[in-house]
Design an enzyme around this catalytic site. Structure first.
Site, short mmCIF file in Angstrom:
data_model
loop_
_atom_site.label_atom_id
_atom_site.label_comp_id
_atom_site.label_asym_id
_atom_site.label_seq_id
_atom_site.Cartn_x
_atom_site.Cartn_y
_atom_site.Cartn_z
N CYS A 76 37.16 45.83 39.86
CA CYS A 76 36.95 46.08 41.29
C CYS A 76 37.69 47.36 41.73
O CYS A 76 37.31 48.44 41.31
CB CYS A 76 37.34 44.85 42.11
SG CYS A 76 36.67 44.90 43.80
N HIS A 174 34.09 40.78 39.76
CA HIS A 174 35.31 40.11 39.30
C HIS A 174 34.96 39.13 38.18
O HIS A 174 34.51 38.02 38.46
CB HIS A 174 35.95 39.34 40.46
CG HIS A 174 36.60 40.22 41.46
ND1 HIS A 174 37.93 40.60 41.37
CD2 HIS A 174 36.12 40.81 42.58
CE1 HIS A 174 38.22 41.38 42.40
NE2 HIS A 174 37.15 41.53 43.13
N GLU A 176 36.92 37.36 36.43
CA GLU A 176 37.79 36.19 36.53
C GLU A 176 37.32 35.20 37.60
O GLU A 176 37.79 34.07 37.63
CB GLU A 176 39.24 36.63 36.78
CG GLU A 176 39.58 37.03 38.19
CD GLU A 176 39.08 38.39 38.65
OE1 GLU A 176 39.35 38.76 39.81
OE2 GLU A 176 38.42 39.11 37.85
#
Length: 192
Positions: A76, A174, A176
């Site tokens: 990001c 993202h 994650e």
């Protein structure tokens, strides 16, 4: 050991948790020697480009990042900082990727928040991933498509969802926070 860069941005803890779940030892740090000696480096990011770059420069991390030879993943804001310039705060960034970061047109729905698929995916980061799979995005600025673009997503306009050059990898989304697809992308990076 996987070094997760500590700088003036958020999201480091969720990245750390994802890496730990995959079984890799990790540390959130801004210690130059730890970063240089790490097996891999992740530059997470939720924040503002200008203040993030100021922190990197104050700590001498801007030059350290550019000198790294191990695999590096920007996420990001971490990806945007690896580009040449960001319209966010008219910020000169690290210049690894030869593209600029621009603000989405103001008349549209910004920030881009939610799940999107891809029009193009290529490279080691995306082995075993297809273009119909979705990842989670939240951003108001985007990297223009360039020679180093390895994934494209379309929101308002086509933009670089991922970049790769030499040992530097980056995702606008993202991983994650992108469920099983994101975990496989993170695992691909950690397995380089």
């Amino acid at each position: 050991m996987i070094a997760i860069l500590k700088y003036n941005a958020g999201n480091a803890l969720s990245v750390e948790n994802a890496v730990l779940r995959l079984g890799f030892p990790t540390m959130i740090t801004d210690d130059i020697e730890v970063i240089k000696s790490a097996e891999k480096v992740i530059i997470p990011g939720v924040g503002e480009a200008g203040s993030a770059m100021n922190y990197l420069k104050e700590k001498g991390l801007d030059e350290v990042i550019k000198s790294l030879t191990q695999p590096v993943l920007g996420i990001c804001l971490g990806m945007q900082l690896l580009c040449e310039f960001s319209e966010e705060g008219a910020t000169e960034t690290l210049g690894i990727f030869k593209t600029n970061v621009l603000k989405f047109p103001p008349q549209e729905l910004v920030p881009h928040t939610g799940w999107n698929d891809f029009t193009i995916l290529k490279g080691k980061l995306f082995e075993g991933i297809n273009t119909e799979e979705n990842c989670y995005f939240v951003h108001s600025f985007y990297a223009e498509i360039c020679d180093e673009t390895v994934a494209i997503t379309d929101y308002i306009l086509p933009f670089s969802a991922a970049l790769q050059k030499d040992n530097f990898y980056a995702t606008q989304f993202h991983p994650e926070k992108s469920a099983e697809t994101g975990i496989r992308i993170l695992k691909n990076f950690l397995s380089l």
